[in-house]
Design an enzyme around this catalytic site. Structure first.
Site, PDB file in Angstrom:
ATOM      1  N   ASP A  69       0.814  -1.650   0.053  1.00  0.00           N
ATOM      2  CA  ASP A  69       0.084  -0.077  -0.043  1.00  0.00           C
ATOM      3  C   ASP A  69       0.849   1.185   0.196  1.00  0.00           C
ATOM      4  OD1 ASP A  69      -2.187  -1.773   0.200  1.00  0.00           O
ATOM      5  OD2 ASP A  69      -2.567  -1.309   2.420  1.00  0.00           O
ATOM      6  N   GLN A  99      -1.306  -9.616  -6.054  1.00  0.00           N
ATOM      7  CA  GLN A  99      -0.383  -8.325  -5.465  1.00  0.00           C
ATOM      8  C   GLN A  99       0.344  -9.106  -4.465  1.00  0.00           C
ATOM      9  OE1 GLN A  99      -3.487  -4.812  -5.746  1.00  0.00           O
ATOM     10  NE2 GLN A  99      -4.435  -6.670  -5.943  1.00  0.00           N
TER      11      GLN A  99
HETATM   12  O1  F6P Z   1      -2.513  -3.473   3.930  1.00  0.00           O
HETATM   13  C1  F6P Z   1      -1.513  -4.030   3.004  1.00  0.00           C
HETATM   14  C2  F6P Z   1      -2.853  -4.946   1.890  1.00  0.00           C
HETATM   15  O2  F6P Z   1      -2.463  -5.492   0.768  1.00  0.00           O
HETATM   16  C3  F6P Z   1      -4.220  -4.128   1.856  1.00  0.00           C
HETATM   17  O3  F6P Z   1      -4.533  -3.460   1.002  1.00  0.00           O
HETATM   18  C4  F6P Z   1      -5.450  -5.353   2.026  1.00  0.00           C
HETATM   19  O4  F6P Z   1      -7.001  -4.452   2.103  1.00  0.00           O
HETATM   20  C5  F6P Z   1      -5.336  -5.630   2.335  1.00  0.00           C
HETATM   21  O5  F6P Z   1      -3.739  -6.418   3.133  1.00  0.00           O
HETATM   22  C6  F6P Z   1      -5.481  -7.934   3.179  1.00  0.00           C
HETATM   23  O6  F6P Z   1      -4.927  -7.919   4.059  1.00  0.00           O
HETATM   24  P1  F6P Z   1      -5.393  -9.949   4.380  1.00  0.00           P
HETATM   25  O7  F6P Z   1      -4.649 -10.597   3.420  1.00  0.00           O
HETATM   26  O8  F6P Z   1      -5.580 -10.235   6.101  1.00  0.00           O
HETATM   27  O9  F6P Z   1      -6.399  -9.971   3.843  1.00  0.00           O
END
Ligand code: F6P
Length: 403
Positions: free
Chosen positions: A147, A300
């Site tokens: 991010d 990503q």
């Molecule tokens: O904070 C980084 C991030 O990639 C965000 O963009 C995204 O919303 C989140 O992590 C997703 O996290 P998780 O893998 O815990 O669902």
């Protein structure tokens, strides 16, 4: 030769490409100094297990060489090519119970470390910072997140690779979109910040990029303007379009939406049809707008770390060990104006906390930043300009100490 030290390293928060490259860089820089690096598995969970005696601490040492890997890949260098974290990572939030904190601190003490390097994002560095304060740890923070919203640093580990992933996805979608004259809506990560959508979108040739800093809510006006952009492209003979939306863009009611890309794709199709029915000449072929949505998701977070991320990892790892060598703790390693530097970690965490309290992003896209201007100049729709006075911006950063 400096006094031998024993340093710990952990990865915390959501993973991203380049974490292993940082671990590799730290181990190599430490080996040159004859220091030992202890890899702490799963962040604070690992420390709790250390407290419980669940690990053989000697086995947590990460050597530079001597691995039993087939072929000639005996050393740690191969790590820089692998995403994920060999240490595992943890996304659990603040340990609020006193016994949990006490156990984490006890585990840390058992490791007998001179310093700890924590590779984390805004939330996870906040947690580790608080523990370090309570336990008197010598902490160095290294920012990582796709991010790219950690205060003070222009670049975080993982961001460049994620941009490359978005860019490649847009390239791959271009030809199928063009073959069917479709509008492809691509939802990318970015819970609170639009850096990834903006950079990946520009690089990948998006026609529309919606980010939370510029499109706080996805309302009727925005949807109509997106359709007008699509109509304008069609009038010039370009029948397909690429639309990028950051997951952090909120619905019309200001609430987060679970599938914002899917919602947007449907809204574009519906609204295009209505525009066409209005009979206005500009919208005469908008009844044929066909949309498809895709969520790029965790792909990503897992691409092969780009050269740029590997270089950043090497520079950050080196800086972290230099800071330890110099006895300068409580620092956040950052990238600023073409150089690796460090800033006071407490200052960074103060910004993170103040922003989280207000529900705003600690490192947002500045609404008048170069890349926003670039997008507008290229004719990419990013929303109407917001007066700077109305934009949510983090706390002033100027007074932070830089070295
Ligand atoms: O904070 C980084 C991030 O990639 C965000 O963009 C995204 O919303 C989140 O992590 C997703 O996290 P998780 O893998 O815990 O669902």
């Amino acid at each position: 030769m400096t006094t031998p030290k024993r340093i710990g390293i952990l990865t915390s928060g959501g993973d991203c490409p380049g974490l292993n490259a940082v671990i590799r860089a730290v181990v190599k820089c430490a080996s040159r100094r004859n220091w030992q690096v202890i890899g702490i598995p799963y962040g604070t969970d690992g420390l709790m297990k250390v407290a419980d005696g669940e690990y053989d601490i000697d086995k947590l040492v990460i050597p530079e060489h001597g691995y039993d890997i087939p072929g000639i890949l005996q050393g740690i260098d191969v790590l820089q090519f692998l995403s994920g974290s060999i240490l595992g990572s943890l996304n659990k939030g603040h340990p609020d119970e006193t016994e949990t904190v006490a156990k984490i601190l006890a585990g840390y003490n058992r490791l007998n470390l001179d310093a700890l390097i924590a590779i984390g994002g805004d939330g996870s560095l906040d947690i580790i910072y608080e523990l370090a304060r309570k336990g008197g740890w010598n902490l160095i923070g290294i920012p990582k997140t796709i991010d790219n919203d950690v205060p003070f640093t222009e670049k975080s580990i993982g961001f460049n690779t994620a941009v490359q992933t978005v860019n490649s996805a847009l390239y791959d979608l271009t030809f199928t979109a063009a073959s069917h004259d479709r509008v492809m809506v691509v939802e990318v990560m970015g819970r609170d910040a639009g850096h990834l959508a903006l950079h990946g979108g520009i690089a990948g040739g998006a026609d529309v990029i919606l980010i939370p800093e510029l499109i706080p809510v996805l309302n009727e006006t925005v949807i109509v303007q997106v359709c007008q952009k699509i109509a304008e492209l069609r009038q010039r003979g370009r029948k397909f379009a690429l639309v990028v939306v950051a997951e952090g863009v909120r619905g019309e009611d200001g609430q987060r939406m679970r599938a914002i890309g899917e919602f947007l794709a449907q809204a574009i199709a519906d609204r295009s049809h209505i525009l066409c029915e209005s009979g206005a000449a500009d919208y005469c072929d908008m009844d044929q707008v066909e949309t498809r949505a895709m969520v790029l998701g965790h792909i990503q977070r897992s691409g092969i770390p780009t050269a740029s991320d590997r270089l950043l990892a090497a520079a950050f790892g080196r800086k972290a060990t230099d800071l330890i060598e110099d006895g300068r703790f409580n620092r956040l390693v950052v990238w600023e104006a073409g150089r690796v530097r460090s800033k006071d970690l407490g200052d960074a965490i103060a910004i993170v906390r103040a922003c989280h309290d207000k529900g705003i992003c600690p490192g947002p896209v500045e609404i008048d930043s170069t890349m926003v201007k670039v997008a507008r100049s290229l004719g990419i729709y990013v929303g109407d300009p917001i007066p700077t006075s109305q934009a949510a911006s983090p706390m002033p950063q100027a007074e932070a100490s830089v070295v």
